[in-house]
Design an enzyme around this catalytic site. Structure first.
Site, mmCIF file in Angstrom:
data_model
loop_
_atom_site.group_PDB
_atom_site.id
_atom_site.type_symbol
_atom_site.label_atom_id
_atom_site.label_comp_id
_atom_site.label_asym_id
_atom_site.label_seq_id
_atom_site.Cartn_x
_atom_site.Cartn_y
_atom_site.Cartn_z
ATOM 1 C CG ASP A 33 -2.135 0.902 1.043
ATOM 2 O OD1 ASP A 33 -3.230 0.368 0.803
ATOM 3 O OD2 ASP A 33 -1.994 2.139 1.135
ATOM 4 C CE1 TYR A 147 -13.435 3.577 -8.949
ATOM 5 C CE2 TYR A 147 -15.616 3.316 -9.920
ATOM 6 C CZ TYR A 147 -14.598 2.841 -9.118
ATOM 7 O OH TYR A 147 -14.735 1.629 -8.485
#
Length: 239
Positions: A33, A147
């Site tokens: 991450d 998106y």
């Protein structure tokens, strides 16, 4: 050969659930991450989980993450491209920076991950890639041009790479989550989506993790180029 997965976007939500499920299934996991501090805070005290800071838009970051994974666990047999960013804006208000960031994280990052892990996956038995797509790549959602288009691109990337890598024994599939109760959706949005959901609730991160776990498992050994929709019937509703 031991089973080793690299999972991006692993600090919370779906990513954390995927890490936990794959560990339960016997995988060693590189949990990656961009927020390394959150990874450390959220990660289990387990020698078979390696926390790796990774910006998925960085080629050098990918090279370092793969090297660290192989150095720690000896191989890499599965890649889960789960990192993503949700960005909303009307098309008239969208910015170059916002649009580009969505594409870089949601699609370009997966491309870099596939390239970076390819040598290891070619050498593995039963290698698998799973990309986290979205129901936004099945039906259009207004004010989600960045998106939605980036997830449509990821859908296409999944299909083309599946066709290309199938002869090498590497399976490539995608999961398409609907509305899931994670921090990616604010509380007001979660309430709105739950109120109109066919099932009367949002999905749970573990339900996406279950789908990913199936697609990387031997139970899915004859499945590639598949699109597994996990949306509680969202795509069946026309509103």
């Amino acid at each position: 050969m031991s089973r080793v997965a690299l999972v991006t976007g692993a600090a919370g939500g779906q990513g954390r659930a995927i890490v936990q499920r794959l560990r339960a299934d016997g995988f060693a996991v590189a949990a990656c991450d961009i927020n390394h501090a959150e990874l450390i805070a959220a990660g289990p005290a387990d020698d078979e989980v390696l926390a790796v800071g990774l910006d998925v838009t960085s080629p050098s970051g990918w090279a370092t993450a793969v090297e660290a994974t192989v150095q720690r666990f000896g191989s890499l047999t599965a890649l889960v491209n789960n990192a993503g960013t949700l960005h909303r804006a009307a098309i008239a208000d969208e910015t170059v920076e916002g649009f580009e960031k969505a594409w870089r994280v949601n699609c370009f990052g997966a491309f870099l991950g596939i390239q970076a892990t390819l040598e290891q996956l070619r050498a593995a038995d039963g290698a698998a890639i799973v990309n986290t797509c979205s129901t936004g790549a099945i039906r259009p959602f207004p004010q989600h041009s960045a998106y939605g288009s980036s997830k449509w691109a990821l859908r296409g990337l999944t299909q083309t790479v599946a066709a290309e890598l199938g002869p090498a024994g590497i399976r490539v599939n995608a999961v398409f989550p609907g509305p899931i109760a994670t921090p990616m959706l604010d509380e007001r949005t979660q309430e709105r989506l739950a109120a109109t959901a066919m099932t009367g609730r949002l999905g749970r991160p573990g339900e996406i993790a279950d789908a990913v776990a199936f697609l990387v498992s031997d139970a899915a050994s004859f499945i590639t180029g598949s699109e597994l929709v996990v949306d509680g019937g969202q795509c069946l509703q026309i509103r």
